[in-house]
Design a protein around this motif. Sequence first.
Motif, PDB file in Angstrom:
ATOM      1  N   VAL A  87       0.839  -1.196   0.000  1.00 56.05           N
ATOM      2  CA  VAL A  87       0.000   0.000   0.000  1.00 56.05           C
ATOM      3  C   VAL A  87       0.876   1.248   0.000  1.00 56.05           C
ATOM      4  N   LEU A  88       1.904   1.240   0.821  1.00 55.20           N
ATOM      5  CA  LEU A  88       2.809   2.389   0.863  1.00 55.20           C
ATOM      6  C   LEU A  88       3.589   2.526  -0.444  1.00 55.20           C
ATOM      7  N   GLU A 104      -6.729   7.340   0.282  1.00 55.86           N
ATOM      8  CA  GLU A 104      -6.837   5.915   0.002  1.00 55.86           C
ATOM      9  C   GLU A 104      -5.893   5.104   0.881  1.00 55.86           C
ATOM     10  N   VAL A 105      -4.695   5.624   1.091  1.00 53.50           N
ATOM     11  CA  VAL A 105      -3.735   4.928   1.962  1.00 53.50           C
ATOM     12  C   VAL A 105      -4.248   4.908   3.392  1.00 53.50           C
ATOM     13  N   ALA A 106      -4.780   6.032   3.860  1.00 57.58           N
ATOM     14  CA  ALA A 106      -5.299   6.102   5.237  1.00 57.58           C
ATOM     15  C   ALA A 106      -6.497   5.174   5.422  1.00 57.58           C
ATOM     16  N   ALA A 107      -7.259   4.941   4.363  1.00 60.47           N
ATOM     17  CA  ALA A 107      -8.402   4.035   4.459  1.00 60.47           C
ATOM     18  C   ALA A 107      -7.972   2.573   4.447  1.00 60.47           C
ATOM     19  N   ARG A 108      -6.825   2.274   3.843  1.00 63.27           N
ATOM     20  CA  ARG A 108      -6.390   0.878   3.721  1.00 63.27           C
ATOM     21  C   ARG A 108      -5.464   0.425   4.852  1.00 63.27           C
ATOM     22  N   LEU A 109      -4.796   1.330   5.515  1.00 64.84           N
ATOM     23  CA  LEU A 109      -3.853   0.925   6.565  1.00 64.84           C
ATOM     24  C   LEU A 109      -4.514   0.213   7.746  1.00 64.84           C
ATOM     25  N   PRO A 110      -5.705   0.649   8.213  1.00 64.74           N
ATOM     26  CA  PRO A 110      -6.334  -0.141   9.291  1.00 64.74           C
ATOM     27  C   PRO A 110      -6.667  -1.571   8.873  1.00 64.74           C
TER      28      PRO A 110
END
Length: 81
Positions: free
Chosen positions: A19-20, A32-38
């Motif tokens: 993701v990163l 989008e990254v903040a939504a996928r990290l959890p």
Amino acid sequence: MSPLRWDVLTVGLVLALPVLALYLRGDFTVDEVAARLPWCLLAGWGAVALLRWAATPRTRPADRRARATSALPDEDPAPVP
């Protein structure tokens, strides 16, 4: 099991690397990254929980019975002269 254990965080970080990398490449936005990290952390927690469950040795009922009977004293002690 806490989701903030070191092994869970490590697996979550490993799962977050793609993701990163997609963010650094420009395919994902910050939102989008903040939504996928959890989800990466949740997947890490699930993977560690599954591995801990699979690695825990199980005791068979025969082992429990053998331990219970070995703790009991002899019922027929040797006669004392």
